[in-house]
Enzyme design. Structure first.
Site, PDB file in Angstrom:
ATOM      1  N   GLN A 105      -7.245  21.885 -49.794  1.00 42.75           N
ATOM      2  CA  GLN A 105      -6.486  22.942 -49.142  1.00 42.75           C
ATOM      3  C   GLN A 105      -6.614  22.865 -47.626  1.00 42.75           C
ATOM      4  O   GLN A 105      -5.643  23.108 -46.897  1.00 42.75           O
ATOM      5  CB  GLN A 105      -6.944  24.317 -49.644  1.00 42.75           C
ATOM      6  CG  GLN A 105      -6.482  24.628 -51.055  1.00 42.75           C
ATOM      7  CD  GLN A 105      -6.617  26.093 -51.401  1.00 42.75           C
ATOM      8  OE1 GLN A 105      -7.459  26.810 -50.860  1.00 42.75           O
ATOM      9  NE2 GLN A 105      -5.777  26.566 -52.314  1.00 42.75           N
ATOM     10  N   ASP A 128     -18.693  28.051 -46.396  1.00 42.09           N
ATOM     11  CA  ASP A 128     -18.977  28.964 -47.496  1.00 42.09           C
ATOM     12  C   ASP A 128     -19.165  30.364 -46.931  1.00 42.09           C
ATOM     13  O   ASP A 128     -19.999  30.577 -46.047  1.00 42.09           O
ATOM     14  CB  ASP A 128     -20.246  28.484 -48.206  1.00 42.09           C
ATOM     15  CG  ASP A 128     -20.580  29.286 -49.448  1.00 42.09           C
ATOM     16  OD1 ASP A 128     -19.940  30.323 -49.691  1.00 42.09           O
ATOM     17  OD2 ASP A 128     -21.495  28.870 -50.181  1.00 42.09           O
ATOM     18  N   ALA A 129     -18.413  31.321 -47.448  1.00 42.36           N
ATOM     19  CA  ALA A 129     -18.507  32.691 -46.946  1.00 42.36           C
ATOM     20  C   ALA A 129     -19.876  33.308 -47.177  1.00 42.36           C
ATOM     21  O   ALA A 129     -20.244  34.276 -46.501  1.00 42.36           O
ATOM     22  CB  ALA A 129     -17.435  33.562 -47.607  1.00 42.36           C
ATOM     23  N   GLU A 146      -7.935  38.005 -51.169  1.00 50.87           N
ATOM     24  CA  GLU A 146      -8.179  37.563 -52.550  1.00 50.87           C
ATOM     25  C   GLU A 146      -9.256  36.488 -52.661  1.00 50.87           C
ATOM     26  O   GLU A 146      -9.258  35.709 -53.614  1.00 50.87           O
ATOM     27  CB  GLU A 146      -6.873  37.090 -53.198  1.00 50.87           C
ATOM     28  CG  GLU A 146      -5.842  38.195 -53.297  1.00 50.87           C
ATOM     29  CD  GLU A 146      -4.492  37.729 -53.798  1.00 50.87           C
ATOM     30  OE1 GLU A 146      -4.394  36.617 -54.370  1.00 50.87           O
ATOM     31  OE2 GLU A 146      -3.510  38.469 -53.607  1.00 50.87           O
ATOM     32  N   HIS A 150     -14.246  35.305 -55.875  1.00 45.90           N
ATOM     33  CA  HIS A 150     -15.002  34.070 -56.078  1.00 45.90           C
ATOM     34  C   HIS A 150     -16.440  34.155 -55.569  1.00 45.90           C
ATOM     35  O   HIS A 150     -17.186  33.177 -55.695  1.00 45.90           O
ATOM     36  CB  HIS A 150     -14.308  32.909 -55.372  1.00 45.90           C
ATOM     37  CG  HIS A 150     -12.924  32.636 -55.867  1.00 45.90           C
ATOM     38  ND1 HIS A 150     -12.657  32.303 -57.174  1.00 45.90           N
ATOM     39  CD2 HIS A 150     -11.729  32.656 -55.235  1.00 45.90           C
ATOM     40  CE1 HIS A 150     -11.353  32.122 -57.326  1.00 45.90           C
ATOM     41  NE2 HIS A 150     -10.765  32.336 -56.169  1.00 45.90           N
TER      42      HIS A 150
END
EC number: 2.1.1.-
Length: 278
Positions: A105, A128-129, A146, A150
């Site tokens: 992506q 990575d959040a 959204e 996850h």
């Protein structure tokens, strides 16, 4: 904490699984949602507006809540293929940073900003959040469209977003949630949807105020837009047919059922919220 990857980001096992899912499902998701890769927003749920148009309206819903201006630095947590980030930069003149765990992506997103001449204002990181690779107080605005479904630990992600948000800054979240009480049948439907979507879990809408408060943020607005997003379900169903060569008719039928059952569920929910950092 997981091992650091080559770009210096801390990834846990589930974040790597999510990244792999989006790497493999990128073309399917773009067929399903167009390049926004998020749900649509229908002010009149009975209308038959196409998903692409409704997806643009969802981006606008988040934009209206963020109050972004030229000169702002914005973080897009879970930026997909970069269409909302590019849209926001063009609309406002802001500088936008996208974070994503999917290399495929990100490749599409970077190609997009190059083709649109936005490289000076839009950039993307493999990140990575759960462990955002940014200094404290780095961003004026943050949105997460959204991506929360996850996250292995929503409290951790909320703390991370609060950490990198500047005092006086604003956070906007769009999230798929559940509402009301889930019986065994509803629980099974939600679990099937989560498996299909590689979602860790769905938060209950009633829990969000506490999540915001625990992160040290002030809840400014929480709006239930479940009915305005429910038409996403049937709008997306035909796109599952692109999986016929790999899943076969039975596999596609099972996927369609898991997806459709979720949107038929009374407890299906979708929330838009805005929070501020004191």
């Amino acid at each position: 904490m997981g091992p650091a990857n080559s770009e210096g980001t801390m990834f846990d096992a589930f974040s790597r699984e999510v990244g792999d899912y989006y790497d493999q499902a990128n073309e399917l998701l773009r067929a399903m949602f167009t390049d926004n890769v998020h749900y649509g927003y229908w002010p009149d749920p009975s209308s038959i507006d196409p998903l692409a148009e409704a997806g643009e309206r969802m981006t606008e819903q988040l934009y209206e809540r963020l109050d972004v201006s030229a000169g702002h630095k914005v973080l897009d947590v879970g930026c997909g293929v970069g269409k909302p980030a590019a849209w926001l930069a063009r609309k406002t003149g802001a500088t936008v940073k996208g974070a994503n765990v999917s290399r495929n992506q990100l490749e599409v997103a970077r190609d997009r900003v190059r083709s649109e001449g936005l490289e000076d204002r839009v950039s993307f990181d493999l990140a990575d959040a759960m462990h955002l690779p940014y200094a404290d107080d780095s961003f004026d605005r943050i949105w997460a469209i959204e991506s929360m479904i996850h996250m292995p630990d929503r409290d951790q992600v909320m703390r991370e977003m609060a950490r990198v948000l500047r005092p006086g800054g604003r956070l906007a979240i769009a999230d798929i949630v559940v509402r009301g009480t889930l019986d065994d049948v509803a629980t099974a439907v939600v679990e099937g949807f989560c498996t299909l979507s590689t979602a860790r879990s769905l938060e209950h809408i009633d829990n969000y105020p506490a999540l915001v408060e625990k992160a040290g943020l002030d809840l400014l607005e929480l709006t239930d837009v479940s009915e305005q997003t429910r038409p996403t379900g049937p709008a997306v169903l035909p796109a599952f047919d692109v999986l016929l060569p790999t899943l076969g008719e039975e596999g596609v039928a099972q996927s369609k059922k898991a997806w459709g059952d979720m949107f038929d569920l009374p407890q299906y929910g979708y929330v838009l919220l805005t929070a501020g950092k004191p």
